[in-house]
Design an enzyme around this catalytic site. Structure first.
Site, PDB file in Angstrom:
ATOM      1  N   LYS A  76       0.830  -1.210   0.000  1.00 46.14           N
ATOM      2  CA  LYS A  76       0.000   0.000   0.000  1.00 46.14           C
ATOM      3  C   LYS A  76       0.862   1.257   0.000  1.00 46.14           C
ATOM      4  O   LYS A  76       2.052   1.189   0.363  1.00 46.14           O
ATOM      5  CB  LYS A  76      -0.920  -0.025   1.220  1.00 46.14           C
ATOM      6  CG  LYS A  76      -0.174  -0.090   2.524  1.00 46.14           C
ATOM      7  CD  LYS A  76      -1.065  -0.614   3.651  1.00 46.14           C
ATOM      8  CE  LYS A  76      -0.346  -0.466   4.974  1.00 46.14           C
ATOM      9  NZ  LYS A  76      -0.960  -1.262   6.026  1.00 46.14           N
ATOM     10  N   MET A  83      12.046  25.166   2.649  1.00 45.43           N
ATOM     11  CA  MET A  83      11.389  24.412   1.575  1.00 45.43           C
ATOM     12  C   MET A  83      12.384  23.591   0.744  1.00 45.43           C
ATOM     13  O   MET A  83      12.148  22.434   0.436  1.00 45.43           O
ATOM     14  CB  MET A  83      10.602  25.370   0.671  1.00 45.43           C
ATOM     15  CG  MET A  83       9.747  24.649  -0.367  1.00 45.43           C
ATOM     16  SD  MET A  83       8.828  25.772  -1.427  1.00 45.43           S
ATOM     17  CE  MET A  83       7.493  26.268  -0.369  1.00 45.43           C
ATOM     18  N   TYR A 130      15.613  30.552   9.000  1.00 47.89           N
ATOM     19  CA  TYR A 130      14.475  31.390   9.383  1.00 47.89           C
ATOM     20  C   TYR A 130      14.389  31.542  10.900  1.00 47.89           C
ATOM     21  O   TYR A 130      14.512  30.561  11.634  1.00 47.89           O
ATOM     22  CB  TYR A 130      13.163  30.801   8.855  1.00 47.89           C
ATOM     23  CG  TYR A 130      13.030  30.983   7.360  1.00 47.89           C
ATOM     24  CD1 TYR A 130      12.880  32.259   6.807  1.00 47.89           C
ATOM     25  CD2 TYR A 130      13.069  29.897   6.510  1.00 47.89           C
ATOM     26  CE1 TYR A 130      12.772  32.433   5.431  1.00 47.89           C
ATOM     27  CE2 TYR A 130      12.953  30.061   5.135  1.00 47.89           C
ATOM     28  CZ  TYR A 130      12.807  31.333   4.604  1.00 47.89           C
ATOM     29  OH  TYR A 130      12.702  31.497   3.248  1.00 47.89           O
ATOM     30  N   ARG A 159     -10.939  -0.206  14.569  1.00 44.90           N
ATOM     31  CA  ARG A 159     -11.100   0.640  13.382  1.00 44.90           C
ATOM     32  C   ARG A 159     -12.057  -0.071  12.435  1.00 44.90           C
ATOM     33  O   ARG A 159     -13.142   0.403  12.140  1.00 44.90           O
ATOM     34  CB  ARG A 159      -9.763   0.851  12.649  1.00 44.90           C
ATOM     35  CG  ARG A 159      -8.701   1.564  13.442  1.00 44.90           C
ATOM     36  CD  ARG A 159      -7.477   1.811  12.575  1.00 44.90           C
ATOM     37  NE  ARG A 159      -7.076   0.614  11.821  1.00 44.90           N
ATOM     38  CZ  ARG A 159      -5.941   0.481  11.155  1.00 44.90           C
ATOM     39  NH1 ARG A 159      -5.065   1.486  11.112  1.00 44.90           N
ATOM     40  NH2 ARG A 159      -5.651  -0.623  10.504  1.00 44.90           N
TER      41      ARG A 159
HETATM   42  C1  PLP Z   1      -0.251  -2.088   6.767  1.00 48.10           C
HETATM   43  C2  PLP Z   1      -0.814  -3.373   7.208  1.00 48.10           C
HETATM   44  C3  PLP Z   1       0.019  -4.446   7.573  1.00 48.10           C
HETATM   45  C4  PLP Z   1       1.524  -4.335   7.638  1.00 48.10           C
HETATM   46  O1  PLP Z   1       1.927  -3.625   8.788  1.00 48.10           O
HETATM   47  P1  PLP Z   1       3.492  -3.393   9.093  1.00 48.10           P
HETATM   48  O2  PLP Z   1       3.514  -2.838  10.460  1.00 48.10           O
HETATM   49  O3  PLP Z   1       3.968  -2.403   8.078  1.00 48.10           O
HETATM   50  O4  PLP Z   1       4.142  -4.711   8.945  1.00 48.10           O
HETATM   51  C5  PLP Z   1      -0.596  -5.659   7.863  1.00 48.10           C
HETATM   52  N1  PLP Z   1      -1.940  -5.792   7.832  1.00 48.10           N
HETATM   53  C6  PLP Z   1      -2.763  -4.769   7.518  1.00 48.10           C
HETATM   54  C7  PLP Z   1      -4.235  -4.971   7.512  1.00 48.10           C
HETATM   55  C8  PLP Z   1      -2.225  -3.530   7.199  1.00 48.10           C
HETATM   56  O5  PLP Z   1      -3.040  -2.522   6.889  1.00 48.10           O
END
Ligand code: PLP
Length: 361
Positions: A35, A302, A254, A130
Site C-alpha cells: 500500500k 522548503m 528562518y 477501526r
Molecule cells: C499495513 C498493514 C500491515 C503491515 O503492517 P506493518 O507494520 O507495516 O508490517 C498488515 N496488515 C494490515 C491490515 C495492514 O493494513
C-alpha cells in the site's frame, strides 16, 4: 552525478528482508504489503522484485490495485474499503481478493451478480476498533458467504493494535480472539501477523503473514540481529551546496532558531520539506555527511536545510549527505521528529528523483 536530492533503492536489501520474513515464518505464505506506493518505494519496482518470492501482495486503494494489475498477475488483496456494486464488479474484473469488514458488505456481495466469484478475507475486530466485525457478526458473515456461489475462497483475518509492544499480553489476547472465533467456524486459512508479530509472535503466523515495514528495512521491535538484521531499502540523499563559518552568536535559517556558541562550521544541504524531509525536525536531528554523523542546525526550509559540520573533517560543496538510509535508520530520524519510518517513507515528494540500480547480478 546526482546533483540535488534523490532516492536510491537497494534491491538486494529488499530481497534480504523478504528472506528474513521467510526464515522467521517458514510455514506461512507471505502477503507483502505494498500500500501507499510500496511504502513510498515504488509499487511497480517492489512488486517486480518480490513477485517471484512472495505468494501475494496487498494494497489499500482500488487505484493502487488497478496500477499493480498491469504488471502483477498473482494474488492481490484490496484492504478494507467502503464497498458498492461498482467496486465489487471492478474487483471481479481485476480478479482481486477483497477484505469484508462488516456484515452489510457481506450481504451486498451475496446479492451482487458478478462475472466471476471473488476470494474474500473476513475481518474480525480483535481490539484495534477501526475495522472488523464482532465475533457474532463474523459468524454471520462467514455462514452467509462460506458456500456462496459468488465466493471462490474464504480467509479469516485480524489486525493487531499493539504487536510491537514490549508487553506481550494484549497481542496474546488478540491472537486468542481470532483463533477461538475461527476455530468455531471450521478450517479456514488464517492471517494476523504484521511485521512486529512476524518478528515477536510466532504463534500469530498462521497460514498467511502480512509484513509491511520490515520488507523496507525497519524493525518495529528493534530486536533482530546478525543475519536476521534488516537492511534499509530506501536511501534518501542530497548534497552540500554551500559552506560558511559562523561566529559566536550568529544564527542560522528562518528566525535564526539555532545560534552558534563559539565559532562553528555550517553546511547548507539541497533538501527541504518540499522534498519530504520533515519541517519540524529539531536541532540535533542526525544526518550523515560523507558517511559521518552531523546534526540539523536551524529550521528546515522548503528547498534547503542546514547542518553543523564543525566536528567533521574537511567538508566541501558537492559532498554527499544521507538524510536516512544505510548508516542512519529512518526510525532514528523519526524519533527526533515525533514520527515513524512509515510516515517518512511515504512522504518523500515527486520532485525527488528515484534511482533503481540493477543489482541483480
Ligand atoms: C499495513 C498493514 C500491515 C503491515 O503492517 P506493518 O507494520 O507495516 O508490517 C498488515 N496488515 C494490515 C491490515 C495492514 O493494513
Amino acid at each position: 552525478m546526482h546533483n540535488t536530492t534523490w532516492l536510491e533503492f537497494s534491491p538486494l536489501a529488499l530481497r534480504h528482508n523478504l528472506g528474513v520474513v521467510r526464515r522467521l515464518a517458514p510455514d506461512a505464505a507471505i502477503l507483502a504489503m505494498l500500500k501507499a506506493n510500496g511504502y513510498g518505494h515504488g509499487a511497480e519496482w517492489v512488486a517486480k522484485q518480490l513477485a517471484p518470492r512472495a505468494q501475494g501482495l496487498a494494497v489499500a486503494r482500488l487505484n493502487e490495485a488497478e496500477q499493480l494489475r498491469q504488471y502483477y498477475a498473482g494474488r492481490l488483496l484490496l484492504l478494507g474499503n467502503l464497498l458498492d456494486t461498482e467496486l465489487l464488479q471492478r474487483c471481479a474484473d481485476l480478479q482481486l481478493d477483497l477484505v469484508i469488514h462488516d456484515v452489510a458488505s457481506a450481504q451486498l456481495l451475496a446479492a451482487t451478480a458478478l462475472p466471476r466469484p471473488l476470494c474474500v478475507w473476513l475481518k474480525l475486530n480483535v481490539g484495534m476498533n477501526r475495522l472488523g466485525m464482532t465475533a457474532e457478526e463474523f459468524g454471520r458473515a462467514h455462514r452467509l458467504l462460506q458456500h456462496h456461489p459468488h465466493i471462490s475462497g474464504l480467509h479469516h483475518m485480524s489486525h493487531f493494535s499493539d504487536a510491537e509492544d514490549i508487553d506481550r499480553a494484549e497481542t496474546e489476547r488478540q491472537i486468542g480472539r481470532l483463533n477461538t472465533t475461527s476455530e468455531a467456524l471450521g478450517l479456514v486459512p488464517r492471517s494476523m501477523a504484521n511485521s512486529a508479530a512476524v518478528i515477536a509472535h510466532p504463534a500469530s503466523h498462521g497460514d498467511w503473514v502480512r509484513p509491511g515495514i520490515m520488507l523496507y528495512g525497519d524493525d518495529p521491535t528493534a530486536s533482530l540481529q546478525g543475519d536476521l538484521a534488516l537492511q534499509p531499502v530506501m536511501n534518501f540523499k542530497s548534497r552540500v551546496v554551500a559552506l560558511r563559518t559562523l561566529e559566536d552568536g550568529d544564527g542560522v535559517g528562518y528566525n535564526r532558531r539555532w545560534r552558534a556558541s563559539g565559532r562553528r562550521r555550517l553546511a547548507t544541504v539541497a533538501a527541504g520539506y518540499a522534498d519530504g524531509y520533515p519541517r519540524h525536525a529539531p536541532d540535533g536531528t542526525p544526518v550523515l555527511v560523507n558517511g559521518q554523523r552531523a546534526s540539523i542546525a536551524g529550521r528546515v526550509s522548503m528547498d534547503l536545510l542546514t547542518v553543523d559540520v564543525s566536528e567533521l573533517g574537511v567538508v566541501q560543496p558537492g559532498d554527499e549527505v544521507t538524510l536516512w538510509g544505510a548508516g542512519l535508520p529512518a526510525a532514528e530520524v523519526g524519533r527526533h521528529c515525533g514520527t515513524i519510518s512509515y510516515e517518512l517513507f511515504t512522504r518523500v515528494t515527486d520532485r525527488v528523483k528515484r534511482y533503481y540500480p540493477d543489482e541483480s547480478a
